[in-house]
Design a protein around this motif. Structure first.
Motif, PDB file in Angstrom:
ATOM      1  N   TRP A 109      23.401 -83.230   9.717  1.00 22.23           N
ATOM      2  CA  TRP A 109      22.330 -83.115   8.735  1.00 22.23           C
ATOM      3  C   TRP A 109      21.415 -84.337   8.760  1.00 22.23           C
ATOM      4  CZ3 TRP A 109      21.469 -78.606   6.448  1.00 22.23           C
ATOM      5  CH2 TRP A 109      22.524 -77.687   6.390  1.00 22.23           C
ATOM      6  N   PRO A 110      20.704 -84.572   9.861  1.00 21.17           N
ATOM      7  CA  PRO A 110      19.804 -85.734   9.919  1.00 21.17           C
ATOM      8  C   PRO A 110      18.626 -85.631   8.955  1.00 21.17           C
ATOM      9  CG  PRO A 110      19.459 -84.302  11.815  1.00 21.17           C
ATOM     10  CD  PRO A 110      20.681 -83.792  11.114  1.00 21.17           C
ATOM     11  N   ILE A 120      20.643 -96.336   7.503  1.00 20.44           N
ATOM     12  CA  ILE A 120      20.530 -94.983   6.980  1.00 20.44           C
ATOM     13  C   ILE A 120      20.311 -95.046   5.472  1.00 20.44           C
ATOM     14  CG2 ILE A 120      21.810 -92.853   6.530  1.00 20.44           C
ATOM     15  CD1 ILE A 120      23.178 -93.193   9.179  1.00 20.44           C
ATOM     16  N   HIS A 121      19.311 -94.308   5.006  1.00 18.87           N
ATOM     17  CA  HIS A 121      19.029 -94.236   3.574  1.00 18.87           C
ATOM     18  C   HIS A 121      18.792 -92.779   3.194  1.00 18.87           C
ATOM     19  CE1 HIS A 121      18.618 -98.625   3.333  1.00 18.87           C
ATOM     20  NE2 HIS A 121      17.893 -98.553   4.433  1.00 18.87           N
ATOM     21  N   ALA A 178      25.195 -84.381   0.750  1.00 17.28           N
ATOM     22  CA  ALA A 178      24.369 -85.532   0.373  1.00 17.28           C
ATOM     23  C   ALA A 178      25.234 -86.692  -0.111  1.00 17.28           C
ATOM     24  CB  ALA A 178      23.378 -85.116  -0.714  1.00 17.28           C
ATOM     25  N   ILE A 179      26.270 -86.398  -0.874  1.00 22.02           N
ATOM     26  CA  ILE A 179      27.166 -87.452  -1.362  1.00 22.02           C
ATOM     27  C   ILE A 179      27.896 -88.113  -0.202  1.00 22.02           C
ATOM     28  CG2 ILE A 179      29.251 -87.889  -2.714  1.00 22.02           C
ATOM     29  CD1 ILE A 179      28.316 -85.763  -4.673  1.00 22.02           C
ATOM     30  N   LYS A 180      28.335 -87.314   0.765  1.00 22.73           N
ATOM     31  CA  LYS A 180      29.029 -87.894   1.921  1.00 22.73           C
ATOM     32  C   LYS A 180      28.112 -88.802   2.723  1.00 22.73           C
ATOM     33  CE  LYS A 180      30.870 -84.238   3.928  1.00 22.73           C
ATOM     34  NZ  LYS A 180      31.738 -83.513   4.897  1.00 22.73           N
ATOM     35  N   VAL A 181      26.857 -88.380   2.909  1.00 24.84           N
ATOM     36  CA  VAL A 181      25.893 -89.210   3.633  1.00 24.84           C
ATOM     37  C   VAL A 181      25.631 -90.503   2.867  1.00 24.84           C
ATOM     38  CG1 VAL A 181      23.503 -89.375   4.406  1.00 24.84           C
ATOM     39  CG2 VAL A 181      24.802 -87.292   4.837  1.00 24.84           C
ATOM     40  N   LEU A 182      25.497 -90.399   1.543  1.00 17.08           N
ATOM     41  CA  LEU A 182      25.241 -91.583   0.724  1.00 17.08           C
ATOM     42  C   LEU A 182      26.392 -92.577   0.810  1.00 17.08           C
ATOM     43  CD1 LEU A 182      23.472 -93.043  -1.356  1.00 17.08           C
ATOM     44  CD2 LEU A 182      24.658 -91.753  -3.147  1.00 17.08           C
ATOM     45  N   LEU A 188      28.053 -97.799   7.045  1.00 20.32           N
ATOM     46  CA  LEU A 188      27.352 -97.945   8.325  1.00 20.32           C
ATOM     47  C   LEU A 188      26.317 -99.064   8.284  1.00 20.32           C
ATOM     48  CD1 LEU A 188      26.801 -94.190   9.274  1.00 20.32           C
ATOM     49  CD2 LEU A 188      28.288 -95.822  10.443  1.00 20.32           C
ATOM     50  N   ASN A 189      25.611 -99.187   7.168  1.00 22.06           N
ATOM     51  CA  ASN A 189      24.595-100.238   7.065  1.00 22.06           C
ATOM     52  C   ASN A 189      25.210-101.630   7.046  1.00 22.06           C
ATOM     53  OD1 ASN A 189      22.703 -98.195   6.938  1.00 22.06           O
ATOM     54  ND2 ASN A 189      22.480 -98.263   4.717  1.00 22.06           N
TER      55      ASN A 189
END
Length: 212
Positions: A109-110, A120-121, A178-182, A188-189
């Motif tokens: 889901w880029p 990543i934000h 979205a929560i997993k990406v957040l 990662l950052n």
């Protein structure tokens, strides 16, 4: 139900709105499962991708070479950004177990996030669109379910209820992604990719991927 009743039901703004929401999501799911992400592939495919990454170049000047590199990255189930792809693999090699599902979501889901200077934000649009979607779905679907429940046609009630459950399930899934990406974006950052990663022997990196 008669044909005219089905026609009136399918012509409701609710149904058309839900179909507009569901069809792109279902199409996206189909594409994602047909083009698996890097971490869902076999170890041999992963090793092949790593070996190609070692030979690839950074900061290409020729637009066609850039396009070819991006297509190649996508063919391996990686991100179109070469440096982020390397970072994801390096991060996975050291912290695979707790973060594997989130790393897969990042690759699948880029569109949920933006990449800024290698970080990543989560997109700002995502943070306000999802709550608005919930308000809309809750208000419209609850009203439709209540109206259909009071209707003498039980088939109408079950159809509206099924559509409502499917729409909320899609929304919950989007929020979960979205929560997993957040959450993974913070890890990662903070993860700094050493230049030595790209200089490590191919055999050593391959052995890490085959340990799973």
């Amino acid at each position: 139900m008669s044909f005219s009743e089905w026609k009136d039901l399918l012509g409701l703004p609710l149904i058309s709105g839900i179909m507009t929401l569901l069809l792109p999501a279902l199409a996206k799911i189909y594409v994602l499962f047909n083009r698996r992400d890097f971490f869902s592939r076999s170890p041999s495919e992963q090793v092949k991708a790593v070996q190609w990454l070692r030979q690839s170049k950074d900061q290409l000047s020729d637009p066609l070479e850039v396009a070819e590199q991006q297509f190649r990255l996508q063919s391996f189930g990686l991100h179109r950004d070469r440096n982020l792809s390397i970072k994801l693999i390096a991060f996975y090699s050291g912290k695979s177990a707790p973060y594997l599902s989130s790393l897969k979501t990042v690759l699948r889901w880029p569109g949920l996030y933006v990449l800024n200077k290698g970080e990543i934000h989560l997109r700002k649009q995502t943070m306000w669109i999802l709550p608005l979607m919930f308000v809309y779905l809750f208000a419209v679907l609850v009203t439709s379910v209540m109206d259909s429940f009071s209707s003498p046609d039980i088939h109408r009630f079950y159809l509206v209820l099924a559509v409502s459950i499917a729409a909320m399930a899609v929304w919950c899934w989007m929020v979960f992604c979205a929560i997993k990406v957040l959450r993974i974006s913070k890890e990662l950052n903070a993860f700094k990719l050493s230049h030595q990663v790209t200089k490590t022997s191919s055999d050593d990196f391959s052995s890490i991927l085959n340990e799973r």
